[in-house]
Design a protein around this motif. Sequence first.
Motif, PDB file in Angstrom:
ATOM      1  N   ALA A  62       0.832  -1.047  -0.260  1.00  0.00           N
ATOM      2  CA  ALA A  62       0.128  -0.042   0.186  1.00  0.00           C
ATOM      3  C   ALA A  62       0.842   1.410   0.162  1.00  0.00           C
ATOM      4  O   ALA A  62       0.624   2.408  -0.751  1.00  0.00           O
ATOM      5  N   LYS A  63       1.915   1.457   0.597  1.00  0.00           N
ATOM      6  CA  LYS A  63       2.806   2.315   0.577  1.00  0.00           C
ATOM      7  C   LYS A  63       4.028   2.615  -0.580  1.00  0.00           C
ATOM      8  O   LYS A  63       3.605   3.822  -0.993  1.00  0.00           O
ATOM      9  N   PHE A  64       3.897   1.597  -0.857  1.00  0.00           N
ATOM     10  CA  PHE A  64       4.229   1.221  -2.778  1.00  0.00           C
ATOM     11  C   PHE A  64       3.303   2.025  -3.580  1.00  0.00           C
ATOM     12  O   PHE A  64       3.756   3.041  -4.844  1.00  0.00           O
ATOM     13  N   VAL A  65       1.999   1.514  -3.229  1.00  0.00           N
ATOM     14  CA  VAL A  65       1.172   2.366  -4.444  1.00  0.00           C
ATOM     15  C   VAL A  65       1.160   3.307  -3.846  1.00  0.00           C
ATOM     16  O   VAL A  65       0.349   4.333  -5.608  1.00  0.00           O
ATOM     17  N   LEU A  66       0.871   4.046  -2.751  1.00  0.00           N
ATOM     18  CA  LEU A  66       0.821   5.398  -2.919  1.00  0.00           C
ATOM     19  C   LEU A  66       1.969   6.393  -3.139  1.00  0.00           C
ATOM     20  O   LEU A  66       1.525   7.429  -3.661  1.00  0.00           O
ATOM     21  N   ILE A  67       2.635   6.195  -3.146  1.00  0.00           N
ATOM     22  CA  ILE A  67       4.293   6.633  -3.768  1.00  0.00           C
ATOM     23  C   ILE A  67       4.314   7.030  -5.162  1.00  0.00           C
ATOM     24  O   ILE A  67       4.630   7.925  -5.762  1.00  0.00           O
ATOM     25  N   LEU A  68       3.922   5.691  -5.497  1.00  0.00           N
ATOM     26  CA  LEU A  68       3.600   5.967  -7.140  1.00  0.00           C
ATOM     27  C   LEU A  68       2.757   7.163  -7.745  1.00  0.00           C
ATOM     28  O   LEU A  68       2.846   7.446  -8.500  1.00  0.00           O
ATOM     29  N   LEU A  69       1.525   6.882  -6.873  1.00  0.00           N
ATOM     30  CA  LEU A  69       0.439   7.391  -7.091  1.00  0.00           C
ATOM     31  C   LEU A  69       0.908   9.404  -6.653  1.00  0.00           C
ATOM     32  O   LEU A  69       0.992  10.405  -7.671  1.00  0.00           O
ATOM     33  N   LEU A  70       1.591   9.415  -5.673  1.00  0.00           N
ATOM     34  CA  LEU A  70       2.559  10.924  -5.589  1.00  0.00           C
ATOM     35  C   LEU A  70       3.267  11.239  -6.601  1.00  0.00           C
ATOM     36  O   LEU A  70       3.209  12.326  -7.145  1.00  0.00           O
ATOM     37  N   CYS A  71       4.254  10.048  -6.753  1.00  0.00           N
ATOM     38  CA  CYS A  71       4.868  10.488  -8.514  1.00  0.00           C
ATOM     39  C   CYS A  71       4.568  10.876 -10.048  1.00  0.00           C
ATOM     40  O   CYS A  71       4.309  11.691  -9.928  1.00  0.00           O
ATOM     41  N   LEU A  72       2.736   9.925  -9.624  1.00  0.00           N
ATOM     42  CA  LEU A  72       2.293  10.093 -10.807  1.00  0.00           C
ATOM     43  C   LEU A  72       1.635  12.099 -10.815  1.00  0.00           C
ATOM     44  O   LEU A  72       1.578  12.810 -11.762  1.00  0.00           O
ATOM     45  N   LEU A  73       1.449  11.358 -10.127  1.00  0.00           N
ATOM     46  CA  LEU A  73       0.184  13.513  -9.090  1.00  0.00           C
ATOM     47  C   LEU A  73       1.311  14.434  -9.450  1.00  0.00           C
ATOM     48  O   LEU A  73       0.992  15.550 -10.371  1.00  0.00           O
ATOM     49  N   ALA A  74       2.968  14.435  -9.393  1.00  0.00           N
ATOM     50  CA  ALA A  74       3.870  15.221  -9.741  1.00  0.00           C
ATOM     51  C   ALA A  74       3.782  15.310 -11.110  1.00  0.00           C
ATOM     52  O   ALA A  74       4.595  16.677 -11.365  1.00  0.00           O
ATOM     53  N   TRP A  75       3.712  14.560 -11.525  1.00  0.00           N
ATOM     54  CA  TRP A  75       4.273  14.798 -12.431  1.00  0.00           C
ATOM     55  C   TRP A  75       2.428  14.875 -14.083  1.00  0.00           C
ATOM     56  O   TRP A  75       3.448  16.204 -14.478  1.00  0.00           O
ATOM     57  N   LEU A  76       1.951  14.970 -13.205  1.00  0.00           N
ATOM     58  CA  LEU A  76       0.965  16.043 -13.381  1.00  0.00           C
ATOM     59  C   LEU A  76       0.847  17.095 -13.455  1.00  0.00           C
ATOM     60  O   LEU A  76       0.478  18.247 -14.678  1.00  0.00           O
ATOM     61  N   LEU A  77       1.311  17.392 -12.357  1.00  0.00           N
ATOM     62  CA  LEU A  77       1.054  19.531 -12.089  1.00  0.00           C
ATOM     63  C   LEU A  77       2.836  20.150 -12.972  1.00  0.00           C
ATOM     64  O   LEU A  77       2.074  20.335 -13.056  1.00  0.00           O
ATOM     65  N   VAL A  78       3.484  18.584 -12.730  1.00  0.00           N
ATOM     66  CA  VAL A  78       4.247  19.914 -14.370  1.00  0.00           C
ATOM     67  C   VAL A  78       4.053  19.842 -15.410  1.00  0.00           C
ATOM     68  O   VAL A  78       4.581  20.816 -16.015  1.00  0.00           O
ATOM     69  N   LEU A  79       3.257  18.633 -16.105  1.00  0.00           N
ATOM     70  CA  LEU A  79       3.101  18.727 -17.469  1.00  0.00           C
ATOM     71  C   LEU A  79       1.940  20.403 -17.368  1.00  0.00           C
ATOM     72  O   LEU A  79       1.445  20.449 -18.557  1.00  0.00           O
ATOM     73  N   ALA A  80       1.074  20.172 -16.409  1.00  0.00           N
ATOM     74  CA  ALA A  80      -0.263  20.889 -16.383  1.00  0.00           C
ATOM     75  C   ALA A  80      -0.146  22.840 -16.263  1.00  0.00           C
ATOM     76  O   ALA A  80      -0.833  23.262 -16.160  1.00  0.00           O
ATOM     77  N   GLU A  81       1.305  22.920 -15.680  1.00  0.00           N
ATOM     78  CA  GLU A  81       1.382  23.752 -14.707  1.00  0.00           C
ATOM     79  C   GLU A  81       1.607  24.928 -16.151  1.00  0.00           C
ATOM     80  O   GLU A  81       0.914  26.339 -15.952  1.00  0.00           O
ATOM     81  N   PRO A  82       2.098  24.963 -17.363  1.00  0.00           N
ATOM     82  CA  PRO A  82       1.890  25.920 -18.183  1.00  0.00           C
ATOM     83  C   PRO A  82       0.608  25.878 -18.731  1.00  0.00           C
ATOM     84  O   PRO A  82      -0.035  27.315 -18.908  1.00  0.00           O
ATOM     85  N   TYR A  83      -0.304  24.887 -18.893  1.00  0.00           N
ATOM     86  CA  TYR A  83      -1.814  25.353 -18.658  1.00  0.00           C
ATOM     87  C   TYR A  83      -2.144  26.043 -18.183  1.00  0.00           C
ATOM     88  O   TYR A  83      -3.644  26.856 -18.339  1.00  0.00           O
TER      89      TYR A  83
END
Length: 122
Positions: A62-83
């Motif tokens: 469950a902790k591994f999945v949580l870390i993966l979700l946090l990484c995906l959220l960070a990438w999503l925020l980085v990609l969405a920031e200019p828009y």
Amino acid sequence: MSFYGHKEAGLEVPAYIDLEIKGGGFVADIMRGIANAFRPLTQKSVLDTNPCLPLPVKPDYAKFVLILLLCLLAWLLVLAEPYVLRTRHLIMAYFYPERAKQRAMFLYDKILDDRCKKKHCF
């Protein structure tokens, strides 16, 4: 690793060369300090390595999945920031159209001036 480590009977303290530095002065004190830094703290006949060995436990996926979700959220925020930053200007233009026109004219003039300076339009 822990299983075989706990079965180990014990380790002998390895022999080491003891340096004795005679004399006085600044350099001798430094050399004596360096030699004492490498001297073992205790002279036990047997070293116990059991406290150093980790006890194996099942991984918490469950902790591994949580870390993966946090990484995906960070990438999503980085990609969405200019828009997202572009929408600020759209919202400002909707509520303050006159100010948006002034801003657009200022940016247009600034870009035109920079291009003329580079091409030496004078």
